[in-house]
Scaffold this active site. Structure first.
Site, PDB file in Angstrom:
ATOM      1  N   CYS A  26       0.807  -1.223   0.000  1.00 32.05           N
ATOM      2  CA  CYS A  26       0.000   0.000   0.000  1.00 32.05           C
ATOM      3  C   CYS A  26       0.845   1.280   0.000  1.00 32.05           C
ATOM      4  O   CYS A  26       0.468   2.277  -0.606  1.00 32.05           O
ATOM      5  CB  CYS A  26      -0.985   0.000   1.157  1.00 32.05           C
ATOM      6  SG  CYS A  26      -0.264  -0.205   2.796  1.00 32.05           S
ATOM      7  N   ASP A  48      -7.873   5.161  -1.793  1.00 30.80           N
ATOM      8  CA  ASP A  48      -7.476   3.959  -1.063  1.00 30.80           C
ATOM      9  C   ASP A  48      -6.843   2.934  -1.996  1.00 30.80           C
ATOM     10  O   ASP A  48      -7.486   2.471  -2.940  1.00 30.80           O
ATOM     11  CB  ASP A  48      -8.707   3.360  -0.394  1.00 30.80           C
ATOM     12  CG  ASP A  48      -8.372   2.228   0.564  1.00 30.80           C
ATOM     13  OD1 ASP A  48      -7.184   1.910   0.700  1.00 30.80           O
ATOM     14  OD2 ASP A  48      -9.302   1.670   1.173  1.00 30.80           O
ATOM     15  N   HIS A 103      -6.133  -0.123  -1.307  1.00 31.63           N
ATOM     16  CA  HIS A 103      -6.373  -1.480  -0.816  1.00 31.63           C
ATOM     17  C   HIS A 103      -7.394  -2.276  -1.625  1.00 31.63           C
ATOM     18  O   HIS A 103      -7.709  -3.405  -1.276  1.00 31.63           O
ATOM     19  CB  HIS A 103      -6.786  -1.433   0.657  1.00 31.63           C
ATOM     20  CG  HIS A 103      -5.706  -0.890   1.544  1.00 31.63           C
ATOM     21  ND1 HIS A 103      -5.585   0.454   1.811  1.00 31.63           N
ATOM     22  CD2 HIS A 103      -4.699  -1.505   2.197  1.00 31.63           C
ATOM     23  CE1 HIS A 103      -4.539   0.644   2.608  1.00 31.63           C
ATOM     24  NE2 HIS A 103      -3.988  -0.520   2.853  1.00 31.63           N
TER      25      HIS A 103
END
Length: 478
Positions: free
Chosen positions: A164, A361, A363
């Site tokens: 990440c 994000d 993820h």
């Protein structure tokens, strides 16, 4: 590493889609009218999903006296459906954004007015919100991928649960390239063919060694700073990895065709030696000028420059005194956002609203794609996201890095002026400072010989080892 909590879609009582907030209508006519009135006030999405939920609940109620097992099964299905609807994946699938408040949003140097008062006085009542969403969804979104070629000698064909920080850093640098080549006002077009420069930028962030700024090449460049497939890394090491990769990329292109693939100087701003573990970073104007000169191969002409500023703003959590300063950096026209998130969970923070950070994000897990540099008809949908997610600023990990892009000398001077004003507001605890030149006890060394494109203009000569680098004991890998 898991996705961060969301404010827009939650299990609070204000959300008609989330568990515990949908009550089945009574069979009486009076209650039916009341239910109809309430449903008419909900959003279209609420109407779409409320009905199936009520059906399941009605089925659960009607079968409760028949079979406990059947009732339990229906309730489980109801919970699953509600969880899907309340998840970020469902909202992303629907192509919508989670609800923002009416407060102003600062997003990569631009302010968006979302207040209902201003919207009602405007002929286009949704202009502020819609314009912000168009800007947000035009930013390059880079996420976990699976199915790419194995990284180096490892067996990793995916970066799920560990990549990440790498992905967040790719997003920040990708925005710098978009701003440089296409401008801050660029928006992703709704129709093909796409701009060749836009496609070229996406190609550079593909997931293979052939792509200049791939996860493969970043891990290789950051090996000496602890970057490795399967391991999490902090923002300081990530900035240094970019420094090394840009230098290597520059050298390779100079040998092959004499052209630059990274069209700007890179300055990783470090701290003063008087501070603890590097201290507050110091932007040295003379160092920036030297970097631009080196980028231009000895000419005095100023060049575009990317500044990466790694920071540690607390121990276990961020010191509250820094939060107003972080928020104000998003008002800088040069803002590229922040590499940061909750501890162990990196995101790309690109804006703020009130006391919340708005982020992209990384993820989300997607299949690896290969966008050829000349394919202007390519499907680029996996590189954009319309779901706005947020995080309380006081929950951000104190170890982070801020990015700024300055197009020319005037832009850099404006950045320095704003940064100096920010120092004056810091009450003795600035995020970073700005100075004209290095102190007499320090020297400005050749950036290409020591750190390549980037440099640290505030390093004591005695701290340099034989290679020109500072000893590992002098730096904390954050």
């Amino acid at each position: 590493m898991t996705s961060l909590p969301d404010r827009g879609v939650s299990s609070s009582s204000s959300d008609p889609l989330c568990e515990g907030n949908i009550a089945p209508c009574s069979s009486s006519s009076e209650q039916k009218e009341d239910c109809s009135l309430k449903q008419s006030k909900t959003s279209i999405l609420s109407c779409v999903f409320n009905s199936p939920f009520n059906i399941f609940e009605a089925h659960q109620d009607s079968s409760a006296n028949k079979s406990p097992k059947s009732s339990s099964g229906s309730y489980d299905w109801l919970r699953v459906l509600r969880r899907i609807v309340c998840s970020g994946s469902m909202w992303r699938f629907l192509g919508t954004s989670k609800v923002l408040t009416s407060s102003d949003v600062w997003f990569l140097g631009k302010c968006y007015k979302l207040s209902s008062e201003e919207s009602s006085s405007d002929s286009d009542s949704e202009s502020g919100h819609a314009t912000f969403l168009e800007d947000f969804s035009s930013r390059i979104w880079i996420t976990y991928r699976r199915g790419f070629d194995a990284i180096s000698d490892s067996k990793y064909t995916s970066d799920v649960n560990w990549g990440c920080m790498v992905r967040s850093s790719q997003m920040l640098v990708a925005q710098a390239l978009i701003f440089h080549h296409l401008g801050r006002s660029w928006r992703r077009p709704s129709e093909k063919p796409y701009n060749p420069e836009y496609i070229g930028i996406l190609h550079m962030f593909g997931d293979s060694e052939a792509c200049a700024f791939s996860i493969h090449n970043l891990l290789q460049a950051g090996n000496s700073y602890g970057l490795a497939a399967g391991s999490w890394v902090g923002p300081y090491a990530m900035c240094r990895a970019w420094q090394t990769l840009v230098r290597t990329n520059r050298e390779q292109h100079e040998v092959v065709d004499g052209n630059e693939s990274f069209p700007m100087a890179l300055y990783v701003v470090s701290g003063d030696e008087d501070g603890e573990r590097g201290g507050a970073p110091v932007v040295c104007i003379d160092v920036a000028a030297q970097l631009c000169c080196d980028f231009n191969k000895g000419q005095s002409t100023w060049s575009p420059i990317l500044l990466l500023v790694p920071l540690v703003l607390g121990l276990d959590k961020i010191n509250p005194r820094y939060i107003p300063l972080l928020k104000e950096t998003f008002t800088f026209p040069q803002s590229l956002g922040i590499l940061g998130g909750k501890p162990g969970t990196s995101t790309y923070i690109a804006g703020v609203q009130d006391d919340r950070a708005l982020y992209l994000d990384p993820h989300e897990v997607q299949m690896a794609v290969d966008i050829a540099a000349d394919n202007i008809e390519a499907d680029t949908s996996s590189y954009h996201c319309s779901t706005v997610q947020d995080l309380a600023l006081d929950l951000i990990d104190p170890s982070l890095a801020i990015g700024f892009y300055c197009r020319d000398k005037d832009d850099f001077d404006d950045f320095c002026s704003r940064a100096t004003e920010l120092v004056d507001k810091a009450n003795g605890a600035p995020l970073f400072t700005v100075v004209q030149s290095v102190q007499p006890s320090k020297q400005m060394y050749n950036q290409d010989d020591v750190l390549g494109i980037s440099g640290d203009g505030n390093i004591n000569v005695e701290d340099l080892d034989a290679s020109g680098e500072t000893g590992e004991e002098e730096w904390q890998i954050l």
